[in-house]
Design a protein around this motif. Structure first.
Motif, mmCIF file in Angstrom:
data_model
loop_
_atom_site.group_PDB
_atom_site.id
_atom_site.type_symbol
_atom_site.label_atom_id
_atom_site.label_comp_id
_atom_site.label_asym_id
_atom_site.label_seq_id
_atom_site.Cartn_x
_atom_site.Cartn_y
_atom_site.Cartn_z
ATOM 1 N N ASN A 1 3.216 10.104 7.272
ATOM 2 C CA ASN A 1 1.767 9.930 7.158
ATOM 3 C C ASN A 1 1.332 9.286 5.839
ATOM 4 O O ASN A 1 0.143 9.249 5.530
ATOM 5 C CB ASN A 1 1.050 11.279 7.328
ATOM 6 C CG ASN A 1 1.529 12.325 6.333
ATOM 7 O OD1 ASN A 1 2.629 12.247 5.801
ATOM 8 N ND2 ASN A 1 0.693 13.322 6.078
ATOM 9 N N LEU A 2 2.282 8.781 5.061
ATOM 10 C CA LEU A 2 1.943 8.124 3.798
ATOM 11 C C LEU A 2 2.296 6.642 3.831
ATOM 12 O O LEU A 2 3.283 6.239 4.446
ATOM 13 C CB LEU A 2 2.685 8.773 2.625
ATOM 14 C CG LEU A 2 2.379 10.225 2.276
ATOM 15 C CD1 LEU A 2 3.032 10.578 0.948
ATOM 16 C CD2 LEU A 2 0.885 10.510 2.223
ATOM 17 N N SER A 3 1.506 5.851 3.118
ATOM 18 C CA SER A 3 1.848 4.443 2.901
ATOM 19 C C SER A 3 2.963 4.374 1.858
ATOM 20 O O SER A 3 3.296 5.376 1.212
ATOM 21 C CB SER A 3 0.621 3.679 2.384
ATOM 22 O OG SER A 3 0.281 4.151 1.082
ATOM 23 N N MET A 4 3.539 3.208 1.682
ATOM 24 C CA MET A 4 4.575 3.030 0.660
ATOM 25 C C MET A 4 4.021 3.338 -0.735
ATOM 26 O O MET A 4 4.697 3.966 -1.557
ATOM 27 C CB MET A 4 5.128 1.598 0.695
ATOM 28 C CG MET A 4 6.024 1.300 1.888
ATOM 29 S SD MET A 4 7.602 2.172 1.770
ATOM 30 C CE MET A 4 8.466 1.480 3.205
ATOM 31 N N GLU A 5 2.795 2.904 -0.989
ATOM 32 C CA GLU A 5 2.194 3.157 -2.305
ATOM 33 C C GLU A 5 1.997 4.656 -2.527
ATOM 34 O O GLU A 5 2.298 5.187 -3.606
ATOM 35 C CB GLU A 5 0.842 2.431 -2.432
ATOM 36 C CG GLU A 5 0.942 0.919 -2.494
ATOM 37 C CD GLU A 5 1.226 0.290 -1.133
ATOM 38 O OE1 GLU A 5 1.912 -0.748 -1.110
ATOM 39 O OE2 GLU A 5 0.792 0.852 -0.114
ATOM 40 N N GLU A 6 1.510 5.360 -1.515
ATOM 41 C CA GLU A 6 1.305 6.801 -1.630
ATOM 42 C C GLU A 6 2.633 7.529 -1.821
ATOM 43 O O GLU A 6 2.752 8.431 -2.650
ATOM 44 C CB GLU A 6 0.580 7.329 -0.391
ATOM 45 C CG GLU A 6 -0.868 6.899 -0.301
ATOM 46 C CD GLU A 6 -1.487 7.245 1.042
ATOM 47 O OE1 GLU A 6 -2.697 7.526 1.067
ATOM 48 O OE2 GLU A 6 -0.773 7.226 2.069
ATOM 49 N N VAL B 1 -0.332 6.383 -10.979
ATOM 50 C CA VAL B 1 -0.444 4.930 -11.020
ATOM 51 C C VAL B 1 0.808 4.363 -10.361
ATOM 52 O O VAL B 1 1.909 4.875 -10.556
ATOM 53 C CB VAL B 1 -0.573 4.425 -12.463
ATOM 54 C CG1 VAL B 1 -0.487 2.905 -12.524
ATOM 55 C CG2 VAL B 1 -1.888 4.919 -13.077
ATOM 56 N N VAL B 2 0.626 3.324 -9.553
ATOM 57 C CA VAL B 2 1.722 2.757 -8.759
ATOM 58 C C VAL B 2 1.765 1.248 -8.942
ATOM 59 O O VAL B 2 0.726 0.598 -9.094
ATOM 60 C CB VAL B 2 1.539 3.106 -7.259
ATOM 61 C CG1 VAL B 2 2.577 2.407 -6.388
ATOM 62 C CG2 VAL B 2 1.609 4.624 -7.048
ATOM 63 N N VAL B 3 2.976 0.716 -8.935
ATOM 64 C CA VAL B 3 3.178 -0.738 -8.941
ATOM 65 C C VAL B 3 3.647 -1.154 -7.536
ATOM 66 O O VAL B 3 4.621 -0.606 -7.022
ATOM 67 C CB VAL B 3 4.236 -1.161 -9.986
ATOM 68 C CG1 VAL B 3 4.639 -2.613 -9.784
ATOM 69 C CG2 VAL B 3 3.686 -0.956 -11.393
ATOM 70 N N LYS B 4 2.928 -2.090 -6.938
ATOM 71 C CA LYS B 4 3.287 -2.593 -5.605
ATOM 72 C C LYS B 4 4.220 -3.794 -5.789
ATOM 73 O O LYS B 4 3.806 -4.865 -6.231
ATOM 74 C CB LYS B 4 2.029 -3.003 -4.833
ATOM 75 C CG LYS B 4 2.306 -3.388 -3.383
ATOM 76 C CD LYS B 4 1.017 -3.582 -2.611
ATOM 77 C CE LYS B 4 1.305 -3.897 -1.139
ATOM 78 N NZ LYS B 4 0.037 -4.005 -0.363
ATOM 79 N N VAL B 5 5.486 -3.602 -5.445
ATOM 80 C CA VAL B 5 6.502 -4.626 -5.667
ATOM 81 C C VAL B 5 6.537 -5.633 -4.542
ATOM 82 O O VAL B 5 6.665 -6.830 -4.751
ATOM 83 C CB VAL B 5 7.896 -3.961 -5.846
ATOM 84 C CG1 VAL B 5 8.979 -5.033 -6.039
ATOM 85 C CG2 VAL B 5 7.872 -3.002 -7.036
ATOM 86 N N ARG B 6 6.397 -5.143 -3.276
ATOM 87 C CA ARG B 6 6.508 -6.034 -2.111
ATOM 88 C C ARG B 6 5.314 -5.865 -1.206
ATOM 89 O O ARG B 6 4.932 -4.767 -0.890
ATOM 90 C CB ARG B 6 7.792 -5.711 -1.344
ATOM 91 C CG ARG B 6 8.117 -6.630 -0.207
ATOM 92 C CD ARG B 6 9.464 -6.289 0.368
ATOM 93 N NE ARG B 6 10.529 -6.384 -0.623
ATOM 94 C CZ ARG B 6 11.167 -7.519 -0.901
ATOM 95 N NH1 ARG B 6 10.843 -8.640 -0.262
ATOM 96 N NH2 ARG B 6 12.105 -7.558 -1.804
#
Length: 334
Positions: free
Chosen positions: A116-121, A329-334
């Protein structure tokens, strides 16, 4: 592959985006295509050299521990995962490198990503989740009705730990600024103290556990005083203890240094009949799997402040360095 590297230990060091060799996949490893990477205070401390006493890295080195992504290759002895699986992890101490396109991680440090989570979450969870689990469940063994004081409730660890402590049935007190009161209340905090205008020592008494995350020595002393006899303080910032040095198998000179660093706090702890433990989170796929169950059941929710694009990894680090981020805080790589 593209990756951010640290060229030298320094508080002023910026990460450098460069071409880097794709990681080797050992027989017990999975190669993960990184989709998102969680940003943590420990990344800054490692870059600064604050942990080089017991976690030495030889520059240039990769940075970043938290990852969410897809398995694209498995080692010969891997049995839990297959190519195409969506996973998340906090990588081992000497296998940093989530600010990159790929990372190789030991199978036992990996868990399936919550559905139930996105990659960022998902990338926001591993380090803060495992830190909270190891403090409250593994070491603290928190039981229903006990009183827990979690410092910095609106921070990454604090926001997760409040939710976990409430799930375990604890009464939770926390500190935050007035602007973040609503956030920590929504997470389940029972007693909220504005650290800018109030002194927590005057409001808290006979607590079973303190999750300590403030480097100020005066805050540490106050935190010890609010514990009941037999209570425990679990510190994420130190000082490290002889038990920690023994567990790492450090050399006797380093053990002596750590013994001296922790002498004052150990003396106070003995006098007050409480316990003090320094927690340096260890990767653990099984524990992360238990956390996944809580997330998929809706018991724990991610708290994300900002998501930065891969190219802005330095800006992401600078942002959490201000100490003003709410949650992760998250870094979106792809």
């Amino acid at each position: 592959m593209k990756a951010f590297i640290v060229k030298k230990y320094s508080k002023k060091e910026k990460l450098h985006l460069t071409d880097w060799a794709e990681p080797t996949v050992n027989e017990n490893d999975v190669l993960v295509q990184v989709h998102s990477a969680g940003v943590n205070v420990i990344d800054i401390l490692i870059r600064n050299g604050d942990f080089k006493l017991f976690l030495p890295m030889k520059p240039p080195f990769l940075l970043g521990r938290d990852v969410a992504g897809i398995v694209i290759k498995t080692g010969a002895k891997v049995t839990k995962f297959k190519v195409g699986d969506e996973v998340y992890s906090s990588s081992g101490d000497h296998h940093l490198g989530t600010y990159a396109e790929y990372i190789s991680i030991a199978e036992n440090d990996v868990a399936f990503k919550p559905k139930n989570l996105s990659m960022e979450e998902a990338a926001s969870i591993p380090l803060v989740g495992l830190t909270s689990w190891q403090a409250l469940v593994e070491i603290g063994k928190i039981k229903k009705g006990q009183k827990v004081f979690i410092q910095a409730g609106s921070g990454g660890v604090g926001a997760f730990a409040i939710q976990l402590a409430k799930h375990l049935g604890a009464f939770v007190a926390t500190t935050t600024s007035s602007k973040n009161t609503y956030l920590v209340k929504s997470l389940g905090a029972d007693l909220i103290i504005d650290y800018k205008t109030e002194d927590f020592e005057t409001k808290l008494k006979d607590y079973d556990l303190v999750l300590h995350s403030n480097k100020d020595s005066k805050i540490l002393e106050k935190s010890l005083r609010i514990l009941k006899s037999g209570g425990q303080l679990i510190s994420l910032v130190g000082p490290p203890t002889p038990e920690f040095a023994d567990a790492l198998g450090l050399s006797w000179p380093l053990k002596l240094v750590i013994k001296l660093l922790s002498f004052s706090v150990r003396k106070k702890v003995k006098k007050q009949n409480v316990s003090f433990k320094f927690l340096f989170m260890k990767p653990e796929g099984k524990q992360l799997g238990e956390i996944t169950k809580l997330i998929e059941a809706g018991i724990i929710k991610p708290v994300i402040d900002k998501v930065f694009p891969f190219e802005q990894a330095n800006e992401a680090l600078s942002y959490i360095e201000t100490g003003r981020s709410k949650g992760k805080v998250v870094v979106k790589v792809r």
